[in-house]
Design an enzyme around this catalytic site. Structure first.
Site, PDB file in Angstrom:
ATOM      1  N   TYR A 142      -1.204  -6.396   6.859  1.00  0.00           N
ATOM      2  CA  TYR A 142      -0.593  -6.784   8.139  1.00  0.00           C
ATOM      3  C   TYR A 142      -1.536  -6.533   9.318  1.00  0.00           C
ATOM      4  O   TYR A 142      -1.328  -7.053  10.408  1.00  0.00           O
ATOM      5  CB  TYR A 142       0.728  -6.041   8.378  1.00  0.00           C
ATOM      6  N   LYS A 192      -1.107  -2.389  -7.143  1.00  0.00           N
ATOM      7  CA  LYS A 192      -1.427  -3.525  -8.017  1.00  0.00           C
ATOM      8  C   LYS A 192      -2.866  -3.296  -8.492  1.00  0.00           C
ATOM      9  O   LYS A 192      -3.765  -4.118  -8.300  1.00  0.00           O
ATOM     10  CB  LYS A 192      -1.261  -4.826  -7.211  1.00  0.00           C
ATOM     11  N   ASP A 224       4.812  -5.409  -9.479  1.00  0.00           N
ATOM     12  CA  ASP A 224       5.681  -6.426 -10.091  1.00  0.00           C
ATOM     13  C   ASP A 224       6.693  -5.771 -11.027  1.00  0.00           C
ATOM     14  O   ASP A 224       7.887  -6.099 -11.025  1.00  0.00           O
ATOM     15  CB  ASP A 224       4.863  -7.515 -10.809  1.00  0.00           C
ATOM     16  N   ASP A 248       7.368  -3.301   2.354  1.00  0.00           N
ATOM     17  CA  ASP A 248       8.234  -4.194   3.121  1.00  0.00           C
ATOM     18  C   ASP A 248       9.183  -4.921   2.167  1.00  0.00           C
ATOM     19  O   ASP A 248      10.403  -4.956   2.351  1.00  0.00           O
ATOM     20  CB  ASP A 248       7.334  -5.200   3.867  1.00  0.00           C
ATOM     21  N   ASP A 252      13.373  -3.883   1.226  1.00  0.00           N
ATOM     22  CA  ASP A 252      14.464  -4.826   1.486  1.00  0.00           C
ATOM     23  C   ASP A 252      15.241  -5.125   0.204  1.00  0.00           C
ATOM     24  O   ASP A 252      16.473  -5.217   0.220  1.00  0.00           O
ATOM     25  CB  ASP A 252      13.924  -6.131   2.080  1.00  0.00           C
TER      26      ASP A 252
END
Ligand code: NAD
Length: 368
Positions: A142, A192, A224, A248, A252
């Site tokens: 980001y 990852k 994942d 993020d 959620d």
């Protein structure tokens, strides 16, 4: 009596309604532990724009930085949607987070047994879930440079950069390890590392600091797989620590385990600073009607006690009060579904119920 000063930024919409409840409960709980909470209340977001032509002023930012601890309601509303990006209420929020340097975002995902039926996921899967997600908030893809859009042989392309330094990873990692010591003693680091260089740096950096926390059990999980495990068996997690982008998305997804936006608190911390706010927005559709669920704001004040004031007993007292009100069957409109033994109540009634429980607890503790 110890005295502390905090800043309250009630903001817009239902922000002031829920913040008022949170402050009353916070003051009541802290007073029992010989701490007087003085509150400096300041305008923020759309309310601040109306007064000063900007969603936050330098003076307000300076007071927040000086006092270190901020309880925020919510910002935004349709009347400010057409303002330029820098004048919008949400711009004030991003500026505040940046100025306070709050690099770790903590989101507890706790399924109250009384509300287990409110989730779309099977009750037996989610019952007992109690996860703390620690998301790195000021780095990663980001914020990484370079970021640009260009063109190659007539084909436009865009680049974002996922960059993590060892120090960035380790400071948020330490927040996770410290938090695990106050909870179940386990940290799951999510990355990852099978594909990304930045994730291999993440994992190596976490492994290095793990040596300082021999009492905390560390595991690693690929993002994942983690997305799947959160839905398959959320009870396996205690503290989860991960980067900005992964956090993020995972937070959620995990928030849906609880079934209601009105129940989710958050804490953003960094250095001596802490910013505490409910996850929900300003809910303009119900603002001013006295029906908002204040429990996410109240739970945020418990996090304020835990992480900024280091008053774990007061934090637990507030969290117990929330659970007690739910156990007695009281629900605001967002949670109410006509289930047996439940009563529909408004914001002020929840406030009274919470204060009754805290006062009751305070007097029972004092008389021991
Ligand atoms: P929202 O979270 O405000 O509301 C979504 C829905 O959930 C609405 O139906 C609302 O009534 C309900 N709801 C939310 N909180 C509730 C509570 N405590 N009690 C009962 N019901 C509740 O999201 P939105 O409608 O997408 O956004 C409204 C405004 O809030 C926008 O201006 C948006 O930019 C802003 N926003 C601010 C924040 C923040 O301040 N951190 C976060 C998200 C959205």
């Amino acid at each position: 009596m110890k005295k502390i000063e905090i800043v309250a930024l009630p903001g817009d919409g239902i922000g002031p309604e829920v913040t008022e409840v949170a402050l009353k409960v916070l003051k009541a709980a802290c007073s029992h532990y010989d701490t007087e909470v003085n509150v400096i209340e300041l305008p923020f977001g759309g309310t601040c724009y109306e007064e000063f032509g900007s969603p936050v002023t330098d003076e307000i930012l300076n007071i927040c930085k000086e006092k270190h601890v901020v309880l925020l309601g919510a910002v935004g509303g349709p009347q400010w949607d057409d303002l330029s990006a820098d004048k919008r209420p949400e711009a004030g929020l991003l500026k505040l987070r940046k100025e306070l340097g709050v690099f770790a975002n903590l989101r507890p995902i706790q399924v109250y047994p009384e509300l287990a039926g409110a989730s779309t996921i099977k009750q037996e899967v989610i019952e007992g879930t109690d996860i703390l997600i620690v998301r790195e908030l000021t780095g990663g893809v980001y914020f990484g440079e370079p970021r640009f859009t260009s063109e190659e042989n007539g084909d436009p392309f865009s680049v974002d950069t996922m960059k993590y330094s060892r120090s960035e990873v380790q400071r948020v990692g330490r927040v996770a390890f410290e938090a695990a010591r106050l909870r179940g003693g386990r940290v799951c680091s999510v990355d990852k590392a099978n594909v990304l260089e930045s994730s291999r740096m993440w994992r190596k950096s976490i492994l290095e600091i793990a040596e300082d926390y021999p009492d905390v059990e560390l595991s690693h999980m690929l993002v994942d797989n983690c997305a799947m495990q959160i839905i398959r068996d959320p009870k396996q997690f205690d503290v989860m620590v991960t980067g900005n982008l992964f956090g993020d998305i995972l937070s959620d997804a995990a928030s849906m385990l609880t079934g209601s936006l009105g129940m989710l608190p958050s804490a953003s911390i960094g250095g001596d600073n802490g910013l505490y706010e409910p996850v929900h927005g300003s809910a303009p559709d119900i603002a001013g009607q006295g029906v908002a669920n204040p429990l996410a704001a109240v739970a945020s004040s418990a996090l304020l006690c835990r992480y900024s004031l280091k008053m774990e007993d007061a934090a637990l007292m507030i969290e117990d009060a929330i659970q007690s009100v739910l156990q007695k069957g009281f629900r605001t409109g967002d949670l109410y579904n006509d289930a047996p033994d439940t009563t529909l109540v408004g914001t002020k009634e929840i406030e009274k119920l919470l204060l009754d429980v805290v006062t009751e607890k305070v007097s029972s503790i004092s008389s021991r």
